[in-house]
Design an enzyme around this catalytic site. Structure first.
Site, PDB file in Angstrom:
ATOM      1  N   TRP A  25       0.859  -1.423   0.203  1.00  0.00           N
ATOM      2  CA  TRP A  25       0.050   0.144   0.083  1.00  0.00           C
ATOM      3  C   TRP A  25       0.729   1.199   0.018  1.00  0.00           C
ATOM      4  O   TRP A  25       0.373   2.488  -0.274  1.00  0.00           O
ATOM      5  CB  TRP A  25      -0.986  -0.026   1.241  1.00  0.00           C
ATOM      6  CG  TRP A  25      -0.202  -0.026   2.533  1.00  0.00           C
ATOM      7  CD1 TRP A  25       0.761  -0.446   2.869  1.00  0.00           C
ATOM      8  CD2 TRP A  25      -0.720   1.018   3.424  1.00  0.00           C
ATOM      9  NE1 TRP A  25       1.109   0.019   4.232  1.00  0.00           N
ATOM     10  CE2 TRP A  25       0.398   1.162   4.521  1.00  0.00           C
ATOM     11  CE3 TRP A  25      -1.509   2.213   3.606  1.00  0.00           C
ATOM     12  CZ2 TRP A  25       0.339   1.952   5.823  1.00  0.00           C
ATOM     13  CZ3 TRP A  25      -1.624   3.028   4.777  1.00  0.00           C
ATOM     14  CH2 TRP A  25      -0.706   3.089   5.755  1.00  0.00           C
ATOM     15  N   ASP A  26       2.113   1.167   0.177  1.00  0.00           N
ATOM     16  CA  ASP A  26       3.227   2.199   0.436  1.00  0.00           C
ATOM     17  C   ASP A  26       2.890   3.194  -0.811  1.00  0.00           C
ATOM     18  O   ASP A  26       2.962   4.018  -1.047  1.00  0.00           O
ATOM     19  CB  ASP A  26       4.734   1.631   0.376  1.00  0.00           C
ATOM     20  CG  ASP A  26       4.701   0.815   1.513  1.00  0.00           C
ATOM     21  OD1 ASP A  26       3.883   0.153   1.908  1.00  0.00           O
ATOM     22  OD2 ASP A  26       6.162   0.581   2.116  1.00  0.00           O
ATOM     23  N   LYS A  73       2.605   0.571  16.265  1.00  0.00           N
ATOM     24  CA  LYS A  73       3.861   0.445  15.332  1.00  0.00           C
ATOM     25  C   LYS A  73       3.993   1.783  14.495  1.00  0.00           C
ATOM     26  O   LYS A  73       4.963   2.090  14.299  1.00  0.00           O
ATOM     27  CB  LYS A  73       3.669  -0.766  14.543  1.00  0.00           C
ATOM     28  CG  LYS A  73       4.828  -0.872  13.623  1.00  0.00           C
ATOM     29  CD  LYS A  73       4.855  -2.036  12.884  1.00  0.00           C
ATOM     30  CE  LYS A  73       6.143  -2.282  11.989  1.00  0.00           C
ATOM     31  NZ  LYS A  73       5.698  -3.460  10.912  1.00  0.00           N
ATOM     32  N   GLN A  74       2.717   2.326  14.273  1.00  0.00           N
ATOM     33  CA  GLN A  74       2.938   3.567  13.201  1.00  0.00           C
ATOM     34  C   GLN A  74       1.598   4.289  13.296  1.00  0.00           C
ATOM     35  O   GLN A  74       0.526   3.688  13.611  1.00  0.00           O
ATOM     36  CB  GLN A  74       3.077   2.884  11.722  1.00  0.00           C
ATOM     37  CG  GLN A  74       1.908   1.911  11.166  1.00  0.00           C
ATOM     38  CD  GLN A  74       2.615   1.114  10.090  1.00  0.00           C
ATOM     39  OE1 GLN A  74       2.714  -0.252  10.473  1.00  0.00           O
ATOM     40  NE2 GLN A  74       2.651   1.433   9.119  1.00  0.00           N
ATOM     41  N   GLU A 121       0.309  -1.991  12.315  1.00  0.00           N
ATOM     42  CA  GLU A 121       0.678  -3.438  12.301  1.00  0.00           C
ATOM     43  C   GLU A 121       0.794  -4.086  13.562  1.00  0.00           C
ATOM     44  O   GLU A 121       0.877  -5.271  13.802  1.00  0.00           O
ATOM     45  CB  GLU A 121       1.876  -3.895  11.411  1.00  0.00           C
ATOM     46  CG  GLU A 121       1.379  -3.588   9.863  1.00  0.00           C
ATOM     47  CD  GLU A 121       2.535  -4.337   8.908  1.00  0.00           C
ATOM     48  OE1 GLU A 121       3.452  -4.683   9.523  1.00  0.00           O
ATOM     49  OE2 GLU A 121       2.312  -4.703   8.036  1.00  0.00           O
TER      50      GLU A 121
HETATM   51  C1  BGC Z   1       4.807  -1.453   7.711  1.00  0.00           C
HETATM   52  C2  BGC Z   1       3.730  -1.759   6.405  1.00  0.00           C
HETATM   53  C3  BGC Z   1       4.717  -1.370   5.277  1.00  0.00           C
HETATM   54  C4  BGC Z   1       5.334  -2.342   4.982  1.00  0.00           C
HETATM   55  C5  BGC Z   1       6.314  -2.073   3.666  1.00  0.00           C
HETATM   56  C6  BGC Z   1       5.905  -2.550   7.355  1.00  0.00           C
HETATM   57  O1  BGC Z   1       6.769  -2.394   8.260  1.00  0.00           O
HETATM   58  O2  BGC Z   1       4.088  -1.863   8.866  1.00  0.00           O
HETATM   59  O3  BGC Z   1       2.843  -0.588   6.798  1.00  0.00           O
HETATM   60  O4  BGC Z   1       3.525  -1.459   4.215  1.00  0.00           O
HETATM   61  O5  BGC Z   1       6.553  -2.203   6.054  1.00  0.00           O
HETATM   62  O6  BGC Z   1       6.923  -0.803   3.612  1.00  0.00           O
END
Ligand code: BGC
Length: 744
Positions: A351-352, A592-593, A481
């Site tokens: 999704w990035d 986490k984010q 996540e």
């Molecule tokens: C993040 C995800 C991201 C992925 C790839 C993961 O560590 O939690 O949101 O899509 O890394 O960058």
């Protein structure tokens, strides 16, 4: 070149990987890590070619293979191989010039007492000609006499990463070195070609060409020479190379026999191309690439003035990497989470792309943005298959994607089963692109079908609660996540709602304005009978509301989860998951984010300032920012809330992820975060947004910035925007003059 150059001053053996990543060169077709000419044990030497995925029998997913290496140069002086230590090197500097894409290295090497050699090298990967790269090396005797041995060519054989290739063979003909190899499972033939020449330069400038002996073998094809030089003399090497594969659309178009007959035809074709390239020469080829970079910066530079040198460098660093990592020349490919700068995440797309990187391309280079979305269109059949196999309808995009027909490539089934928001993110990407470009042609050919099929997935995934006559989305992982088994993750629900709404609106619009497209898609997808279900779900889907403290709940239970002291994890001193292993951390109030913040950024018009402010203050202390996708999102939201100091502090954190030695970039740069840095500058501080289909510019410049200027695309017009602390100036450079902008 102020604020254009990324430097490594002094040789730092422990950071070879970091510098290889952040100084990676490329052009969207290939990425070449900035490995030093000589080899070090820690080095992760990679040449990656976009879209050439291959799966080893021993692995559970597909990845980009490490192609043969053209950048290694083996040098011996009086029989001593070049290997730098703290003791034998002086005046070391390596730099990547973002303005022209040139990587340079210089140092003084003292292999033994009484012998000192000055080493200089430069490399470029052409931005103008995607198959081409070039390299120059000069060794000057500063003190003593030296017997030098130099070897350079194409290295196959043992290399970093899984051995993806079979049928490897080196060739030499008419002074051209070639190396062919074929990937195991995907059967893609790679042909790498090179020509090298060497000469001696005397102190008086006179040059003598040296005969290079070429040795083709199974593992490599190398050209080499041996010379004895006196003080003041230089040994110079110049090399041009090409990389091509049977997956390349451009070569296939030129020579259709390539896909039929593979290796031999490609070898022949590439030999001719290599000959032409060599005739043209290094200087002209390099000039072409330099010009292409110059043009790019004329169009895409973000110019910051004020006390902001490092911020200026950081946004250019982001634009540089967004350019070299994006395979926008071929709509069957997309951007990997580490671009083409390393094998982290196997080169897969997340999704990035839609949420973190697409905005840069939509505002700056809409043609490329379209190509990235066409990739999702071309992946629709795979996404349909995934939906079907999971018991759903429509199209369910995989959490990780590679080649368009590869389907779901996520090696961790858990994530791909629950991290569903990617499907709504793809639909959001289509919406975002359309609202900024008004590219109806794309919607008719690709966008509408993506929106209809993703909406249909949600229709089948929502859970109906008859007692309340509502729909819910249960048991998902949202953007954060760390929080698993979430019910009604606000981000996922709101984006799903938008996805359903878009499907209904576009169905009506197609029917009215483009009846032929409507008839085609109606026949294929039975839109007529689907639409009432979409309306029902749109009207009854749970959309979490802010509580009495103005906090929008991340999901049904997050606000009530138990808390722990997060200070050491927030300072990055320790990983939370070490102390609270799975599944414990998933049941704590810790993120986490960024999660809810992303929702505020994507659909800002749906939430009040009070809700945004209160939620920002509430959630940030629970976030450990372990993902590189986090700080930039928080920074932008803080800027939106007028919290300038906080926004800047968070931005500095994001800026330093790749650009400082604090964080790890060993297996590649953080592509989404780099998209996020550009977003922080243009969408965050300068305050540009597509908001509910309108252009708004409400700046929030940090105290140390006086002004920022950049160019934007808005519905057929190129705009030049200059933002100061209290003013916004917009010039229409090209296209329709009337542009409506919200500034309050
Ligand atoms: C993040 C995800 C991201 C992925 C790839 C993961 O560590 O939690 O949101 O899509 O890394 O960058």
């Amino acid at each position: 070149m102020k604020n254009w150059v990324v430097r490594e001053s002094g040789f730092q053996k422990n950071y070879v990987r970091k510098y290889e990543s952040i100084m990676c060169q490329g052009n969207g077709y290939m990425g070449v890590r900035a490995a030093t000419e000589e080899k070090y044990e820690r080095s992760v030497r990679y040449t990656l070619v976009a879209g050439t995925f291959d799966q080893m029998e021993s692995e559970n997913t597909t990845e980009l293979p490490n192609a043969a290496d053209t950048t290694a140069v083996f040098l011996k002086a009086d029989g001593i191989p070049l290997e730098l230590t703290q003791e034998n090197v002086k005046d070391y500097e390596r730099s990547l010039n973002l303005y022209n894409g040139l990587l340079q290295r210089r140092f003084v090497w003292e292999p033994q007492k009484g012998l000192r050699l000055g080493f200089y090298s430069e490399r470029f990967v052409s931005l103008k000609e995607r198959h081409v790269l070039g390299q120059r090396v000069t060794i000057k005797v500063l003190e003593g006499n030296a017997a030098l041995e130099l070897q350079s060519g194409i290295l196959g054989g043992k290399r970093y990463g899984d051995p993806h290739f079979t049928a490897m063979q080196g060739y030499a003909q008419d002074g051209i070195m070639q190396y062919a190899e074929i990937t195991h499972e995907s059967e893609i033939t790679f042909v790498t070609s090179a020509v090298a020449k060497a000469w001696i330069k005397n102190g008086d400038g006179k040059e003598t060409v040296i005969e290079m002996a070429i040795q083709p073998e199974k593992e490599q094809v190398m050209s080499s020479c041996q010379v004895t030089l006196e003080e003041g003399q230089e040994l110079c090497l110049e090399k041009l190379c090409r990389v091509a594969t049977t997956r390349d659309k451009d070569i296939e178009l030129e020579n259709e026999n390539i896909s039929k007959y593979g290796r031999d035809v490609l070898l022949r074709y590439e030999k001719e191309e290599m000959q032409k390239l060599w005739e043209r020469g290094y200087e002209k080829t390099w000039e072409g690439s330099k010009e292409a970079w110059k043009k790019l910066w004329e169009e895409k530079d973000v110019k910051i003035s004020g006390d902001a040198d490092y911020d200026q460098l950081a946004v250019r660093f982001a634009i540089y990497h967004l350019t070299v990592m994006a395979p926008v020349h071929d709509n069957r490919m997309n951007i990997g989470a580490k671009g083409l700068s390393g094998k982290g995440y196997f080169g897969h797309t997340f999704w990035d792309t839609e949420i973190y990187m697409l905005p840069y391309f939509v505002w700056e280079d809409p043609k490329s943005a379209r190509s990235l979305l066409e990739y999702r269109f071309l992946s629709l059949d795979s996404a349909r298959k995934k939906a079907q196999e999971s018991g759903y309808e429509g199209a369910m995009y995989p959490w990780e994607a590679a080649w368009i027909t590869d389907g779901d490539t996520c090696p961790k089934p858990h994530f791909t089963q629950y991290e569903l928001h990617v499907t709504a993110d793809v639909a959001y990407g289509v919406y975002y692109y359309y609202e900024i470009t008004h590219d109806v042609d794309f919607m008719r050919k690709c966008g509408c079908e993506i929106i209809f099929e993703t909406a249909q997935f949600w229709k089948s995934r929502l859970e109906y609660r008859p007692e309340k006559d509502i729909y819910e989305i249960c048991n998902v992982i949202g953007p954060d996540e760390f929080t698993h088994e979430a019910d009604n993750n606000a981000y996922t629900n709101y984006l799903t709602h938008l996805n359903l709404k878009l499907a209904i609106e576009w169905k009506e619009r197609l029917e009215k304005e483009f009846p032929e497209d409507y008839a085609r898609l109606n026949q294929k997808l039975d839109l007529e009978s689907r639409v009432s279900d979409w309306v029902d779900r749109r009207d009854k889907l749970v959309l979490p509301k802010a509580n009495e403290d103005n906090i929008l709940p991340q999901d049904d239970t997050y606000l009530t989860l138990p808390e722990i002291d997060l200070s050491i994890y927030r300072r990055g001193e320790k990983k939370l998951r070490v102390d609270y292993p799975y599944p414990t951390y998933t049941r704590l109030k810790v993120s986490k984010q960024a999660d809810v913040m992303n929702l505020f950024l994507l659909l800002e018009e749906l939430f009040t300032d009070e809700v945004k402010r209160a939620s920002l203050a509430y959630y940030e202390p629970y976030c450990v920012h372990e993902s590189s996708l986090s700080l930039c999102a928080y920074s932008m939201l803080a800027a939106d809330c007028g919290e300038k100091a906080k926004a800047y502090e968070l931005f500095v954190g994001a800026r330093d992820i790749d650009l400082s030695l604090k964080k790890d970039s060993d297996h590649g740069i953080h592509a989404a975060s780099l998209g996020g840095i550009w977003q922080c500058c243009v969408l965050g501080f300068a305050g540009v947004r597509m908001c509910g289909g309108k252009l708004r510019i409400i700046p929030n410049l940090p105290d140390n910035w006086d002004q920022v200027t950049f160019r934007l695309w808005w519905r057929g017009s190129w705009l030049e925007v200059t933002v100061t602390k209290d003013d916004v100036d917009v010039k229409v450079l090209q296209g329709p003059k009337h542009v409506e902008i919200i500034t309050k």
